[in-house]
Design a protein around this motif. Structure first.
Motif, PDB file in Angstrom:
ATOM      1  N   LYS A 121     -19.648 -49.997  -2.231  1.00  0.00           N
ATOM      2  CA  LYS A 121     -20.844 -50.831  -2.091  1.00  0.00           C
ATOM      3  C   LYS A 121     -21.955 -50.416  -3.051  1.00  0.00           C
ATOM      4  O   LYS A 121     -22.463 -51.230  -3.812  1.00  0.00           O
ATOM      5  CB  LYS A 121     -21.416 -50.745  -0.663  1.00  0.00           C
ATOM      6  N   THR A 122     -22.337 -49.152  -2.957  1.00  0.00           N
ATOM      7  CA  THR A 122     -23.488 -48.694  -3.725  1.00  0.00           C
ATOM      8  C   THR A 122     -23.202 -48.790  -5.234  1.00  0.00           C
ATOM      9  O   THR A 122     -24.050 -49.229  -6.013  1.00  0.00           O
ATOM     10  CB  THR A 122     -23.864 -47.251  -3.318  1.00  0.00           C
ATOM     11  N   THR A 123     -22.009 -48.410  -5.612  1.00  0.00           N
ATOM     12  CA  THR A 123     -21.618 -48.498  -7.020  1.00  0.00           C
ATOM     13  C   THR A 123     -21.645 -49.948  -7.503  1.00  0.00           C
ATOM     14  O   THR A 123     -22.127 -50.248  -8.602  1.00  0.00           O
ATOM     15  CB  THR A 123     -20.187 -47.935  -7.200  1.00  0.00           C
ATOM     16  N   GLY A 144     -30.425 -49.564   2.254  1.00  0.00           N
ATOM     17  CA  GLY A 144     -30.199 -49.804   3.680  1.00  0.00           C
ATOM     18  C   GLY A 144     -29.213 -48.859   4.336  1.00  0.00           C
ATOM     19  O   GLY A 144     -29.053 -48.871   5.548  1.00  0.00           O
ATOM     20  N   ASP A 145     -28.532 -48.042   3.532  1.00  0.00           N
ATOM     21  CA  ASP A 145     -27.687 -46.998   4.134  1.00  0.00           C
ATOM     22  C   ASP A 145     -28.575 -45.797   4.363  1.00  0.00           C
ATOM     23  O   ASP A 145     -28.737 -44.935   3.502  1.00  0.00           O
ATOM     24  CB  ASP A 145     -26.520 -46.633   3.215  1.00  0.00           C
ATOM     25  N   THR A 146     -29.190 -45.780   5.536  1.00  0.00           N
ATOM     26  CA  THR A 146     -30.192 -44.741   5.823  1.00  0.00           C
ATOM     27  C   THR A 146     -29.577 -43.539   6.526  1.00  0.00           C
ATOM     28  O   THR A 146     -30.282 -42.619   6.927  1.00  0.00           O
ATOM     29  CB  THR A 146     -31.306 -45.313   6.724  1.00  0.00           C
ATOM     30  N   PHE A 147     -28.250 -43.567   6.681  1.00  0.00           N
ATOM     31  CA  PHE A 147     -27.607 -42.494   7.438  1.00  0.00           C
ATOM     32  C   PHE A 147     -27.336 -41.256   6.612  1.00  0.00           C
ATOM     33  O   PHE A 147     -27.252 -40.161   7.126  1.00  0.00           O
ATOM     34  CB  PHE A 147     -26.318 -42.995   8.094  1.00  0.00           C
ATOM     35  N   ARG A 148     -27.174 -41.455   5.302  1.00  0.00           N
ATOM     36  CA  ARG A 148     -26.881 -40.307   4.461  1.00  0.00           C
ATOM     37  C   ARG A 148     -27.933 -40.223   3.359  1.00  0.00           C
ATOM     38  O   ARG A 148     -28.167 -41.201   2.642  1.00  0.00           O
ATOM     39  CB  ARG A 148     -25.490 -40.461   3.827  1.00  0.00           C
ATOM     40  N   ALA A 149     -28.550 -39.056   3.202  1.00  0.00           N
ATOM     41  CA  ALA A 149     -29.547 -38.874   2.145  1.00  0.00           C
ATOM     42  C   ALA A 149     -28.919 -39.168   0.793  1.00  0.00           C
ATOM     43  O   ALA A 149     -29.531 -39.774  -0.086  1.00  0.00           O
ATOM     44  CB  ALA A 149     -30.085 -37.453   2.185  1.00  0.00           C
ATOM     45  N   GLU A 153     -30.166 -41.480  -2.518  1.00  0.00           N
ATOM     46  CA  GLU A 153     -30.309 -40.889  -3.862  1.00  0.00           C
ATOM     47  C   GLU A 153     -29.407 -41.572  -4.880  1.00  0.00           C
ATOM     48  O   GLU A 153     -29.785 -41.792  -6.028  1.00  0.00           O
ATOM     49  CB  GLU A 153     -29.971 -39.388  -3.811  1.00  0.00           C
ATOM     50  N   GLN A 154     -28.218 -41.909  -4.430  1.00  0.00           N
ATOM     51  CA  GLN A 154     -27.250 -42.572  -5.315  1.00  0.00           C
ATOM     52  C   GLN A 154     -27.795 -43.924  -5.786  1.00  0.00           C
ATOM     53  O   GLN A 154     -27.703 -44.266  -6.968  1.00  0.00           O
ATOM     54  CB  GLN A 154     -25.954 -42.765  -4.528  1.00  0.00           C
ATOM     55  N   LEU A 155     -28.386 -44.656  -4.858  1.00  0.00           N
ATOM     56  CA  LEU A 155     -28.941 -45.965  -5.216  1.00  0.00           C
ATOM     57  C   LEU A 155     -30.152 -45.782  -6.126  1.00  0.00           C
ATOM     58  O   LEU A 155     -30.334 -46.525  -7.096  1.00  0.00           O
ATOM     59  CB  LEU A 155     -29.328 -46.735  -3.944  1.00  0.00           C
ATOM     60  N   ILE A 196     -29.305 -55.704  -0.985  1.00  0.00           N
ATOM     61  CA  ILE A 196     -29.529 -54.783   0.130  1.00  0.00           C
ATOM     62  C   ILE A 196     -28.243 -54.036   0.457  1.00  0.00           C
ATOM     63  O   ILE A 196     -27.231 -54.628   0.844  1.00  0.00           O
ATOM     64  CB  ILE A 196     -30.035 -55.570   1.364  1.00  0.00           C
ATOM     65  N   ASP A 197     -28.295 -52.715   0.275  1.00  0.00           N
ATOM     66  CA  ASP A 197     -27.168 -51.835   0.579  1.00  0.00           C
ATOM     67  C   ASP A 197     -27.157 -51.566   2.089  1.00  0.00           C
ATOM     68  O   ASP A 197     -28.212 -51.637   2.739  1.00  0.00           O
ATOM     69  CB  ASP A 197     -27.357 -50.507  -0.180  1.00  0.00           C
ATOM     70  N   THR A 198     -26.006 -51.279   2.640  1.00  0.00           N
ATOM     71  CA  THR A 198     -25.916 -50.970   4.075  1.00  0.00           C
ATOM     72  C   THR A 198     -24.994 -49.779   4.296  1.00  0.00           C
ATOM     73  O   THR A 198     -24.253 -49.381   3.399  1.00  0.00           O
ATOM     74  CB  THR A 198     -25.357 -52.169   4.881  1.00  0.00           C
TER      75      THR A 198
HETATM   76 MG   LIG Z   1     -23.010 -46.340  -0.321  1.00  0.00          MG
END
Ligand SMILES: [Mg+2]
Ligand SMILES: Nc1nc2c(ncn2[C@@H]2O[C@H](COP(=O)(O)OP(=O)(O)O)[C@@H](O)[C@H]2O)c(=O)[nH]1
Length: 312
Positions: A121-123, A144-149, A153-155, A196-198
């Motif tokens: 997704k993020t990529t 929107g992927d707030t579960f992993r720091a 950072e990747q986004l 919007i990323d999730t």
């Molecule tokens: Mg991701």
């Protein structure tokens, strides 16, 4: 034009590592007469199944072949392969519907990106940010992927590389709140495209689907016509499991498009045929590597050739 050719060549080289699972050894399978027989057709069917094409799409292709070709043509290797190519292309044609991130109303074209952890997704968002920006559109991203720091950072790294603003809250924040803020911000700034990323994993799969439904509702509240695209990212190397995922996401958030990634890995490519047959949701893009240039629009004809014809 040259870019398109470059992508096709790379797709052909990378899909099944350049060795088409559908054509490989088919000439060796031919009986000593050199002409396909019942056994060859059975083997072709097995190969389609092994290439992740799925039972339904395989049956459709085989039935189509018998309908398309008479006994004489079925017994001719070249005609058989040409018929196979035509059948696959007619299955894939309807899901070749390019995504044009524009709508008739005011405000950003909002793309909600969903999929399991690690699907890409993020990529994919990063690659699309670059593509849309190169088309002259202004782009904004929402973490929107707030579960992993690391996900935020990747986004942010993709955003920095492409000079695209990223809306992010602290890790652990409500992802629906991030989506809401991002839509407001894109509306205020007159941004053309908001992606919007999730998250891909919560405590349970049901929890994830609930979360995504909520994100979608909140987006709609901030902008009634949004999201304009709900895009599922599927890891092509997960085979038939990808179909189960697609069904589940589709019933939860009503997908409007798919991206199939990692077709350069152990993916056998046929999964796109299964998805086309079972969901009929447009395949917008395919990914064949980690770089920004390794994502392109899905083209049924090119993909069929890469699947059926051997490279080199
Ligand atoms: Mg991701
Ligand atoms: N080989 C290959 N790797 C990919 C592709 N798309 C994404 N990846 C890699 O897959 C991993 C997971 O991607 P990520 O975007 O973080 O997945 P997410 O959890 O869905 O956001 C990363 O290492 C990416 O570089 C692709 O098309 N081909």
């Amino acid at each position: 034009m040259s870019e398109k050719k470059g992508f096709f060549q790379r797709l052909r080289e990378r899909l099944n590592k350049g060795d088409s699972i559908l054509t490989r050894d088919i000439t060796e399978l031919l009986p000593s007469s050199g002409k396909p027989d019942e056994g060859t057709l059975e083997e072709l069917e097995t190969r389609l199944l092994m290439a992740d094409v799925g039972v339904d799409a395989t049956r459709k292709i085989m039935d189509g072949l018998y309908e398309r070709l008479d006994r004489k043509a079925l017994a001719d290797g070249a005609q058989l392969m040409a018929g196979l190519e035509a059948e696959i292309e007619s299955l894939l044609g309807p899901v070749e519907v390019p995504l044009v991130p524009e709508h008739s109303g005011e405000g950003p074209f909002v793309i909600l990106v969903v999929g399991v952890n690690g699907a890409g997704k993020t990529t994919t968002i990063g690659k699309l940010a670059r593509r849309f920006r190169d088309e002259g559109r202004s782009v904004m991203l929402a973490a929107g992927d707030t579960f992993r720091a690391a996900a935020v950072e990747q986004l942010q790294a993709w955003g920095e590389r492409n000079e695209v603003p990223v809306i992010a809250h602290a890790t652990g924040a409500d992802s629906a709140a991030v989506a809401h803020d991002a839509v407001q911000s894109a509306l205020a700034r007159g941004t053309d495209v908001l992606m919007i990323d999730t998250a891909g994993r919560l405590h349970t799969q049901a929890g994830l689907m609930d979360e995504l439904r909520k994100v979608k509702r909140v987006i709609q509240k901030a902008m009634p016509s949004a999201p304009h695209e709900t895009l599922l990212v599927l890891d092509g190397s997960t085979g038939q499991n990808a179909i189960a995922q697609a069904r589940e996401f589709n019933s939860a958030v009503d997908l409007s498009g798919l991206v199939v990634t990692k077709l350069d890995g152990s993916a056998r490519g046929g999964v796109i045929l299964a998805v086309a047959r079972e969901l009929g949701v447009p395949v917008r893009f395919i990914g064949i590597g980690e770089g920004a240039e390794d994502l392109d629009v899905f083209r049924a004809k090119d993909f069929t050739r890469a699947l059926v014809e051997k490279s080199g």
